[in-house]
Enzyme design. Structure first.
Site, PDB file in Angstrom:
ATOM      1  N   SER A 149      14.224  -1.408   7.817  1.00  0.00           N
ATOM      2  CA  SER A 149      14.162  -2.750   7.230  1.00  0.00           C
ATOM      3  C   SER A 149      14.906  -3.728   8.129  1.00  0.00           C
ATOM      4  CB  SER A 149      14.846  -2.703   5.858  1.00  0.00           C
ATOM      5  OG  SER A 149      15.154  -4.007   5.407  1.00  0.00           O
ATOM      6  N   TYR A 162      22.523  -0.743   1.330  1.00  0.00           N
ATOM      7  CA  TYR A 162      21.111  -0.615   1.728  1.00  0.00           C
ATOM      8  C   TYR A 162      20.969  -0.922   3.220  1.00  0.00           C
ATOM      9  CZ  TYR A 162      16.102  -1.736   1.923  1.00  0.00           C
ATOM     10  OH  TYR A 162      14.764  -1.778   2.260  1.00  0.00           O
TER      11      TYR A 162
HETATM   12  N1  LIG Z   1       9.043  -3.763  -0.194  1.00  0.00           N
HETATM   13  C1  LIG Z   1       9.717  -4.397   0.734  1.00  0.00           C
HETATM   14  O1  LIG Z   1       9.744  -5.635   0.797  1.00  0.00           O
HETATM   15  C2  LIG Z   1      10.477  -3.625   1.783  1.00  0.00           C
HETATM   16  C3  LIG Z   1      11.139  -4.339   2.790  1.00  0.00           C
HETATM   17  C4  LIG Z   1      11.835  -3.646   3.772  1.00  0.00           C
HETATM   18  C5  LIG Z   1      11.851  -2.252   3.737  1.00  0.00           C
HETATM   19  N2  LIG Z   1      11.205  -1.588   2.733  1.00  0.00           N
HETATM   20  C6  LIG Z   1      11.306  -0.128   2.735  1.00  0.00           C
HETATM   21  O2  LIG Z   1      10.014   0.450   2.589  1.00  0.00           O
HETATM   22  C7  LIG Z   1      10.103   1.628   1.786  1.00  0.00           C
HETATM   23  C8  LIG Z   1       9.148   1.528   0.607  1.00  0.00           C
HETATM   24  O3  LIG Z   1       9.412   0.334  -0.119  1.00  0.00           O
HETATM   25  P1  LIG Z   1       8.791   0.088  -1.574  1.00  0.00           P
HETATM   26  O4  LIG Z   1       9.104  -1.314  -1.938  1.00  0.00           O
HETATM   27  O5  LIG Z   1       7.399   0.585  -1.629  1.00  0.00           O
HETATM   28  O6  LIG Z   1       9.746   1.071  -2.407  1.00  0.00           O
HETATM   29  P2  LIG Z   1       9.710   1.527  -3.945  1.00  0.00           P
HETATM   30  O7  LIG Z   1      11.077   1.306  -4.513  1.00  0.00           O
HETATM   31  O8  LIG Z   1       8.548   0.912  -4.646  1.00  0.00           O
HETATM   32  O9  LIG Z   1       9.457   3.081  -3.822  1.00  0.00           O
HETATM   33  C9  LIG Z   1      10.454   3.952  -3.401  1.00  0.00           C
HETATM   34  C10 LIG Z   1      10.103   5.331  -3.912  1.00  0.00           C
HETATM   35  O10 LIG Z   1      11.126   6.240  -3.487  1.00  0.00           O
HETATM   36  C11 LIG Z   1      11.315   7.182  -4.520  1.00  0.00           C
HETATM   37  N3  LIG Z   1      12.628   7.826  -4.437  1.00  0.00           N
HETATM   38  C12 LIG Z   1      13.822   7.250  -4.744  1.00  0.00           C
HETATM   39  N4  LIG Z   1      14.795   8.172  -4.665  1.00  0.00           N
HETATM   40  C13 LIG Z   1      14.220   9.343  -4.269  1.00  0.00           C
HETATM   41  C14 LIG Z   1      14.717  10.651  -4.019  1.00  0.00           C
HETATM   42  N5  LIG Z   1      16.013  10.961  -4.174  1.00  0.00           N
HETATM   43  N6  LIG Z   1      13.846  11.621  -3.638  1.00  0.00           N
HETATM   44  C15 LIG Z   1      12.518  11.330  -3.511  1.00  0.00           C
HETATM   45  N7  LIG Z   1      12.000  10.115  -3.746  1.00  0.00           N
HETATM   46  C16 LIG Z   1      12.836   9.131  -4.125  1.00  0.00           C
HETATM   47  C17 LIG Z   1      11.168   6.355  -5.796  1.00  0.00           C
HETATM   48  O11 LIG Z   1      10.904   7.172  -6.937  1.00  0.00           O
HETATM   49  C18 LIG Z   1      10.033   5.404  -5.446  1.00  0.00           C
HETATM   50  O12 LIG Z   1       8.772   5.897  -5.859  1.00  0.00           O
HETATM   51  C19 LIG Z   1      11.573   1.774   1.403  1.00  0.00           C
HETATM   52  O13 LIG Z   1      12.218   2.617   2.327  1.00  0.00           O
HETATM   53  C20 LIG Z   1      12.106   0.367   1.528  1.00  0.00           C
HETATM   54  O14 LIG Z   1      13.488   0.334   1.792  1.00  0.00           O
HETATM   55  C21 LIG Z   1      10.527  -2.229   1.769  1.00  0.00           C
END
Ligand SMILES: NC(=O)c1ccc[n+]([C@@H]2O[C@H](COP(=O)([O-])OP(=O)(O)OC[C@H]3O[C@@H](n4cnc5c(N)ncnc54)[C@H](O)[C@@H]3O)[C@@H](O)[C@H]2O)c1
Length: 275
Positions: A149, A162
């Protein structure tokens, strides 16, 4: 389905929803057998079933990335069932609303929130890589892709744990590329910008979306598919010469001077961009 990932076996973590689910879909559309992994068993089973009904080869694996025994067991079961592992997308992150409420600026930060962020966002990808790598190497190599990120690159007023955990993930990716590149492993991280996943939609007020869009160079905010397409590229042989890289996928959010928006306003008010 046929495509440039036919015959490959992929694991995508955090695939119960959001970016992970969309990545699983795109990898599946390009012919990979996809194992959707998540801690939420019901959600990931339903997600895998949905992809199968769309004609893809998809399986679910419910396990907690913070539990090394569970990770080792899941990887062994996947290797046994599918015979190989070629692609790992380390995408899961711990970002519940409760976690966000505790993951603040350093003075007000709960140390427990720090530990939880690191356990899932940095230690989890290390554990999955650790257990999948011997199988990937035995199969001739493969591609590790990590969902990092912009918070892992630059400072911000909140979400300290984070951001620090994503910085750790970025360098873990380089260590993986350095240590196993000669054995056919590529490891790359993507610095994801703001993407309208379900979580981001639900937890981001419109005022915040407006600020973020103002700082994008693109006219719109990103979607999970924008990220999934880049992951699929990094998973494929088309990206074979990219290793140990950090690729921003953020609509230009981190490409400009921090003062860009202020200057745009100043220039608009002055009717000229002459400094
Ligand atoms: N959405 C954004 O704007 C954004 C921006 C920058 C980075 N990201 C990164 O992209 C990735 C996906 O983002 P998103 O918004 O789709 O996330 P999200 O929160 O919708 O999904 C994350 C998933 O990880 C799972 N998870 C959490 N803890 C876990 C564990 N201990 N074991 C297994 N699974 C586990 C959750 O159940 C969830 O389904 C993440 O790494 C996030 O940090 C997202």
């Amino acid at each position: 389905m046929s495509g440039n990932l036919e015959g490959r076996v992929a694991i995508v973590t955090g695939a119960g929803q959001g970016i992970g689910l969309e990545t699983a879909r795109v990898l599946g559309e390009r012919g990979a057998k996809v194992v959707l992994a998540d801690i939420l068993a019901d959600r990931v089973e339903t997600a895998a079933e949905g992809l199968r009904s769309e004609g893809m080869l998809a399986d679910a694996a419910a396990f907690d990335l913070t539990d090394e025994g569970a990770v080792a067991q899941a990887v062994a079961a996947i290797a046994e069932r599918h015979g190989r592992i070629d692609i790992v997308h380390n995408n899961a992150a711990f970002q519940t609303s409760e976690q966000r409420g505790c993951d603040l600026d350093v003075i007000n930060l709960s140390a427990d929130a720090w530990d939880k962020a690191f356990a899932v966002n940095a230690r989890g990808p290390m554990l999955l890589s650790k257990h999948a790598l011997p199988i990937m190497i035995a199969g001739g190599g493969g591609s590790l892709i990590h969902s990092a990120s912009g918070f892992g690159l630059l400072g911000e007023m909140t979400l300290t744990s984070y951001g620090a955990s994503k910085a750790a993930l970025i360098n873990l990716s380089r260590f993986l590329a350095t240590q196993y590149g000669k054995q056919g492993i590529r490891s790359n991280a993507i610095a994801i910008g703001f993407v309208l996943s379900e979580t981001a939609e639900a937890t981001t007020p419109q005022a915040v979306k407006d600020i973020l869009l103002d700082h994008h160079l693109n006219p719109e905010l990103g979607s999970p598919r924008d990220i999934a397409n880049v992951v699929a590229f990094l998973a494929s042989d088309e990206s074979r010469f990219i290793n140990g890289a950090l690729i921003p996928v953020d609509g230009g959010f981190t490409a400009h001077q921090p003062t860009m928006v202020d200057f745009r306003r100043l220039f608009e008010a002055a009717g000229s961009n002459q400094l």
